[in-house]
Motif scaffolding. Structure first.
Motif, PDB file in Angstrom:
ATOM      1  N   ALA A 515      -8.661  -8.281   0.655  1.00  0.00           N
ATOM      2  CA  ALA A 515      -7.987  -9.522   0.280  1.00  0.00           C
ATOM      3  C   ALA A 515      -8.325 -10.651   1.232  1.00  0.00           C
ATOM      4  O   ALA A 515      -8.760 -10.438   2.368  1.00  0.00           O
ATOM      5  N   VAL A 516      -8.062 -11.858   0.747  1.00  0.00           N
ATOM      6  CA  VAL A 516      -8.144 -13.072   1.552  1.00  0.00           C
ATOM      7  C   VAL A 516      -6.756 -13.691   1.591  1.00  0.00           C
ATOM      8  O   VAL A 516      -6.045 -13.715   0.583  1.00  0.00           O
ATOM      9  N   ARG A 517      -6.357 -14.187   2.762  1.00  0.00           N
ATOM     10  CA  ARG A 517      -5.106 -14.923   2.891  1.00  0.00           C
ATOM     11  C   ARG A 517      -5.404 -16.422   2.857  1.00  0.00           C
ATOM     12  O   ARG A 517      -6.559 -16.836   2.931  1.00  0.00           O
ATOM     13  N   PRO A 518      -4.374 -17.276   2.756  1.00  0.00           N
ATOM     14  CA  PRO A 518      -4.621 -18.715   2.581  1.00  0.00           C
ATOM     15  C   PRO A 518      -5.432 -19.361   3.693  1.00  0.00           C
ATOM     16  O   PRO A 518      -6.112 -20.365   3.460  1.00  0.00           O
ATOM     17  N   ALA A 519      -5.374 -18.806   4.898  1.00  0.00           N
ATOM     18  CA  ALA A 519      -6.160 -19.361   5.998  1.00  0.00           C
ATOM     19  C   ALA A 519      -7.588 -18.837   6.010  1.00  0.00           C
ATOM     20  O   ALA A 519      -8.373 -19.195   6.888  1.00  0.00           O
ATOM     21  N   GLY A 520      -7.933 -17.975   5.044  1.00  0.00           N
ATOM     22  CA  GLY A 520      -9.274 -17.410   4.988  1.00  0.00           C
ATOM     23  C   GLY A 520      -9.422 -16.086   5.702  1.00  0.00           C
ATOM     24  O   GLY A 520     -10.505 -15.498   5.698  1.00  0.00           O
ATOM     25  N   GLU A 521      -8.321 -15.576   6.328  1.00  0.00           N
ATOM     26  CA  GLU A 521      -8.413 -14.270   6.983  1.00  0.00           C
ATOM     27  C   GLU A 521      -8.607 -13.177   5.939  1.00  0.00           C
ATOM     28  O   GLU A 521      -8.119 -13.283   4.812  1.00  0.00           O
ATOM     29  N   LEU A 522      -9.292 -12.130   6.346  1.00  0.00           N
ATOM     30  CA  LEU A 522      -9.521 -10.982   5.481  1.00  0.00           C
ATOM     31  C   LEU A 522      -8.566  -9.858   5.854  1.00  0.00           C
ATOM     32  O   LEU A 522      -8.238  -9.667   7.027  1.00  0.00           O
ATOM     33  N   GLU A 523      -8.131  -9.104   4.846  1.00  0.00           N
ATOM     34  CA  GLU A 523      -7.295  -7.922   5.070  1.00  0.00           C
ATOM     35  C   GLU A 523      -7.818  -6.771   4.233  1.00  0.00           C
ATOM     36  O   GLU A 523      -8.007  -6.914   3.018  1.00  0.00           O
ATOM     37  N   PHE A 524      -8.048  -5.650   4.898  1.00  0.00           N
ATOM     38  CA  PHE A 524      -8.376  -4.402   4.215  1.00  0.00           C
ATOM     39  C   PHE A 524      -7.134  -3.524   4.299  1.00  0.00           C
ATOM     40  O   PHE A 524      -6.660  -3.209   5.394  1.00  0.00           O
ATOM     41  N   ILE A 525      -6.591  -3.157   3.148  1.00  0.00           N
ATOM     42  CA  ILE A 525      -5.316  -2.442   3.107  1.00  0.00           C
ATOM     43  C   ILE A 525      -5.474  -1.218   2.215  1.00  0.00           C
ATOM     44  O   ILE A 525      -6.131  -1.278   1.170  1.00  0.00           O
ATOM     45  N   CYS A 526      -4.865  -0.111   2.617  1.00  0.00           N
ATOM     46  CA  CYS A 526      -4.900   1.081   1.772  1.00  0.00           C
ATOM     47  C   CYS A 526      -3.605   1.875   1.928  1.00  0.00           C
ATOM     48  O   CYS A 526      -2.920   1.783   2.948  1.00  0.00           O
ATOM     49  N   ARG A 527      -3.280   2.618   0.883  1.00  0.00           N
ATOM     50  CA  ARG A 527      -2.166   3.571   0.923  1.00  0.00           C
ATOM     51  C   ARG A 527      -2.747   4.947   0.620  1.00  0.00           C
ATOM     52  O   ARG A 527      -3.285   5.173  -0.469  1.00  0.00           O
ATOM     53  N   HIS A 528      -2.647   5.840   1.574  1.00  0.00           N
ATOM     54  CA  HIS A 528      -3.278   7.145   1.434  1.00  0.00           C
ATOM     55  C   HIS A 528      -2.496   8.091   0.533  1.00  0.00           C
ATOM     56  O   HIS A 528      -3.085   8.924  -0.165  1.00  0.00           O
ATOM     57  N   ASN A 529      -1.164   7.980   0.580  1.00  0.00           N
ATOM     58  CA  ASN A 529      -0.315   8.880  -0.196  1.00  0.00           C
ATOM     59  C   ASN A 529       0.724   8.072  -0.953  1.00  0.00           C
ATOM     60  O   ASN A 529       1.243   7.069  -0.442  1.00  0.00           O
ATOM     61  N   LYS A 530       1.033   8.506  -2.134  1.00  0.00           N
ATOM     62  CA  LYS A 530       1.974   7.795  -2.988  1.00  0.00           C
ATOM     63  C   LYS A 530       3.308   7.593  -2.271  1.00  0.00           C
ATOM     64  O   LYS A 530       3.878   8.527  -1.710  1.00  0.00           O
ATOM     65  N   GLY A 531       3.778   6.346  -2.250  1.00  0.00           N
ATOM     66  CA  GLY A 531       5.088   6.036  -1.700  1.00  0.00           C
ATOM     67  C   GLY A 531       5.147   5.793  -0.209  1.00  0.00           C
ATOM     68  O   GLY A 531       6.204   5.447   0.315  1.00  0.00           O
ATOM     69  N   GLU A 532       4.020   5.938   0.505  1.00  0.00           N
ATOM     70  CA  GLU A 532       4.079   5.728   1.946  1.00  0.00           C
ATOM     71  C   GLU A 532       3.706   4.290   2.292  1.00  0.00           C
ATOM     72  O   GLU A 532       3.168   3.539   1.477  1.00  0.00           O
ATOM     73  N   LYS A 533       4.003   3.904   3.541  1.00  0.00           N
ATOM     74  CA  LYS A 533       3.642   2.578   4.016  1.00  0.00           C
ATOM     75  C   LYS A 533       2.124   2.462   4.129  1.00  0.00           C
ATOM     76  O   LYS A 533       1.433   3.430   4.445  1.00  0.00           O
ATOM     77  N   VAL A 534       1.620   1.257   3.901  1.00  0.00           N
ATOM     78  CA  VAL A 534       0.177   1.048   3.904  1.00  0.00           C
ATOM     79  C   VAL A 534      -0.372   0.984   5.326  1.00  0.00           C
ATOM     80  O   VAL A 534       0.365   0.822   6.298  1.00  0.00           O
ATOM     81  N   LYS A 535      -1.685   1.095   5.441  1.00  0.00           N
ATOM     82  CA  LYS A 535      -2.429   0.826   6.665  1.00  0.00           C
ATOM     83  C   LYS A 535      -3.247  -0.439   6.430  1.00  0.00           C
ATOM     84  O   LYS A 535      -3.817  -0.633   5.358  1.00  0.00           O
ATOM     85  N   THR A 536      -3.315  -1.288   7.435  1.00  0.00           N
ATOM     86  CA  THR A 536      -3.998  -2.564   7.248  1.00  0.00           C
ATOM     87  C   THR A 536      -4.838  -2.918   8.460  1.00  0.00           C
ATOM     88  O   THR A 536      -4.479  -2.587   9.597  1.00  0.00           O
ATOM     89  N   ASP A 537      -5.966  -3.562   8.216  1.00  0.00           N
ATOM     90  CA  ASP A 537      -6.836  -4.081   9.267  1.00  0.00           C
ATOM     91  C   ASP A 537      -7.251  -5.493   8.891  1.00  0.00           C
ATOM     92  O   ASP A 537      -7.471  -5.801   7.706  1.00  0.00           O
ATOM     93  N   GLY A 538      -7.374  -6.361   9.907  1.00  0.00           N
ATOM     94  CA  GLY A 538      -7.657  -7.762   9.642  1.00  0.00           C
ATOM     95  C   GLY A 538      -8.934  -8.261  10.279  1.00  0.00           C
ATOM     96  O   GLY A 538      -9.519  -7.623  11.154  1.00  0.00           O
ATOM     97  N   HIS A 539      -9.351  -9.433   9.830  1.00  0.00           N
ATOM     98  CA  HIS A 539     -10.569 -10.088  10.298  1.00  0.00           C
ATOM     99  C   HIS A 539     -10.349 -11.586  10.131  1.00  0.00           C
ATOM    100  O   HIS A 539      -9.702 -12.026   9.176  1.00  0.00           O
ATOM    101  N   LEU A 540     -10.883 -12.390  11.051  1.00  0.00           N
ATOM    102  CA  LEU A 540     -10.693 -13.839  10.964  1.00  0.00           C
ATOM    103  C   LEU A 540     -11.260 -14.435   9.689  1.00  0.00           C
ATOM    104  O   LEU A 540     -10.822 -15.476   9.227  1.00  0.00           O
TER     105      LEU A 540
END
Length: 618
Positions: A515-540
């Motif tokens: 994904a891209v956020r409004p400031a142009g930052e990138l986010e890679f997000i995934c959920r490994h198992n149904k119903g659990e909290k996601v994992k996320t990593d960012g980039h400028l």
């Protein structure tokens, strides 16, 4: 290595001995911090990643090593506790050295905030017992700072039990500080040891009790603050105690109502990054001219000094170094201490950058490392490489040291009106649109199958349940999707638009997105198992328009790529999703992070490939 460290510590102690008490003791007086006679303006930076790791600051991106706990555990499991401790000492000896304090002083700064992890002083295996060499690194930092005429603020950035789910408190997704009383007891004990140790050190401006303790409601935070305050005051009435608010400082209440003395309140604010508004000069002007006077009025009403403990402008589009100077000027106007985040960050040299977190970074590319497979010698060499040749952020240095006043900022225009109803809801032909738990129905303007403006509501895709608008196709097996984003209107700093591969249309589905956020930052997000909290990593990320995103599925593996305009793809993060089924939903999505309005995102070049022969190489 031990002899090397002893030499460093001995040299610093010897050279600073004659300078002991050369800095005047500081006190909170009314709304100012004073030396007993006159206000003292503390202007400085945070020495992040030194005594508590934030792996992104080292340019270490590893899905399984996301915090200091996992960093140290990886080393200990591979090499044992002795080698782990030795390697951590090598890291600390090289991340910050005496030259760094000289550089900080050259930026016309006189203060550093020292974030630290409780395990610097105390082990979980021996709670409420100081390590034999517990204070060697804090002593080293305080002595070296004092030698350069620099005050220190000691900040407990990571408490025993972890005070939030964030990785920057030492252990991601732990947050047991608030549920088990033993952790508060240990933290009070630890602060009592620190306060006793540095009671007579004028160079220690104060104690910042707990960094961003967002794992509990404010009332519970205040109760914890009060317990820590009392523990310190049992042995030390000299140093200022800094107490952090969240939304505002008035939520902390009047100091006298808690019987708190010699204290200051604090906030962390990142306008255009983590706080309201886009990364523009106009939004920075709005923050400086509208928001700061509100804080000043609150501080006056509470009769308490205020510390801007963390802040940054970051983006060149928001004014960069010049705007950082304006921030420091405004804080000085109000007699506020201020410490920017951060002093040092590792980057990729010559990489096109949209902004600067740091005052210094590495001039040359550092060795790459996999802590799970590298040899002991390779890891040692990697840790030593942090004492590298620097590129100094000269624009920032010039702005902070020049004496000439800056021209006044123009008044900002009013913010745009929110979109509360989708202006279009064109029919889709080869796509299907789904609202995933959203509050306001969205819509789309369809120019072609490969060019769509998407309007969407939705709180977020972050915890265990998602809210967003999804335009998708159902596919089987290996595939890839790519798209170019030209626009994402600002509804919230965490609004998102991008591409997604999803197991199903339930709001707690397994998925991976880019994904891209409004400031142009990138986010890679995934959920490994149904119903659990996601994992996320960012980039400028990149500036709009023409931000290219790509996800590739190969079996259970999802790879992400990004680029700008016609530039080649750059690989970002990879996720293994063993629970991802053969039949999947692939498409574009958008969310506003504000259920009262819609965000508009503009996609073009939407492309899906579905067979092994079609899948392209990056």
């Amino acid at each position: 290595m031990k002899n090397y460290l002893r030499y460093i510590f001995a040299a610093i102690l010897f050279s600073s001995a004659s300078l002991a008490q050369s800095l005047s003791p500081l006190k909170a007086s009314g709304t100012s911090i004073t030396d007993g006679k006159n206000p003292v303006i503390l202007k400085g930076c945070n020495l992040g990643n030194w005594f508590i790791m934030e792996t992104w600051m080292m340019h270490l991106y590893d899905e399984k090593i996301r915090d200091q706990y996992m960093f140290e555990l990886t080393l200990e499991n591979r090499f044992g506790p002795y080698e782990k401790n030795r390697l951590m000492d090598i890291f600390r000896a090289n991340w910050i050295t005496p030259r760094d304090f000289e550089i900080i002083k050259s930026f016309d700064m006189n203060c550093v905030r020292l974030p630290f992890y409780y395990q610097l002083l105390e082990d979980d295996s021996a709670p409420m017992r100081l390590k034999p060499d517990a204070f060697k690194w804090l002593d080293y930092a305080i002595d070296t700072a004092e030698k350069n005429g620099i005050y220190t603020i000691l900040c407990l950035h990571g408490a025993a039990g972890a005070q939030s789910n964030m990785g920057h408190c030492g252990r991601e997704d732990y947050n047991k500080f608030w549920s088990d009383p033993v952790y508060l007891k240990r933290t009070c004990w630890l602060w009592r040891q620190i306060a006793k140790k540095y009671k007579t050190r004028a160079a220690v401006a104060g104690f910042d009790l707990l960094n961003e303790p967002w794992g509990a409601p404010m009332q519970k935070q205040i109760q914890a603050y009060d317990a820590m305050y009392k523990a310190i005051r049992q042995v030390n009435s000299e140093q200022i105690i800094f107490i952090q608010g969240h939304e505002s400082i008035k939520e902390l209440g009047r100091p006298e109502d808690h019987n708190w003395q010699n204290i200051a309140y604090s906030l962390h604010r990142y306008p255009g990054i983590f706080d309201g508004g886009p990364p523009t000069r106009e939004n920075q002007a709005r923050f400086l001219k509208t928001y700061l006077p509100e804080i000043n009025n609150e501080a006056k009403d509470l009769n308490v000094p205020f510390l801007m403990g963390e802040f940054n402008v970051l983006y060149t589009s928001a004014g960069g170094a010049e705007m950082m100077r304006r921030h420091f000027d405004h804080y000085e106007k109000y007699n506020w201490p201020a410490t920017m985040w951060a002093y040092k960050i590792m980057t990729i040299p010559d990489e096109q950058r949209r902004g600067f977190w740091e005052m210094v970074t590495n001039k040359h590319r550092l060795p790459e490392i996999d802590l799970r497979t590298a040899s002991l010698a390779e890891i040692e060499n990697y840790l030593k490489s942090f004492a590298c040749e620097y590129t100094i952020y000269e624009d920032l240095k010039n702005y902070l040291t020049q004496k000439q006043a800056l021209a006044p900022l123009a008044d900002p225009p009013p913010p745009p009106k929110p979109i509360t109803k989708a202006p279009f809801n064109d029919r889709l032909t080869n796509w299907t649109a789904s609202e995933i738990s959203t509050a306001i129905p969205g819509g789309q303007k369809v120019y072609s199958d490969s060019r769509i403006d998407l309007y969407a509501c939705g709180a977020d895709i972050y915890l265990s349940n998602d809210q967003f608008r999804f335009i998708w196709q159902k596919l089987s097996g290996d595939c890839e999707i790519s798209a170019t984003l030209d626009e994402l209107t600002f509804t919230h700093m965490f609004a998102k638009a991008g591409i997604m591969i999803r197991a199903d249309l339930a709001d707690d589905s397994v998925f991976s997105l880019f994904a891209v956020r409004p400031a142009g930052e990138l986010e890679f997000i995934c959920r490994h198992n149904k119903g659990e909290k996601v994992k996320t990593d960012g980039h400028l990320g990149h500036d709009f328009p023409d931000i290219n995103l790509r996800l590739v599925r190969k079996g259970n593996t999802i790879e992400s790529f990004h680029s700008k305009d016609q530039e080649p793809w750059q690989k970002f993060m990879t996720a293994d999703l063993p629970k991802l089924p053969n039949d999947i939903y692939v498409g574009i999505f958008c969310l506003s992070h504000d259920n009262s309005q819609l965000a508009k995102s503009s996609f073009k070049n939407i492309n899906i490939l579905t067979t092994h022969s079609q899948l392209s190489e990056p």
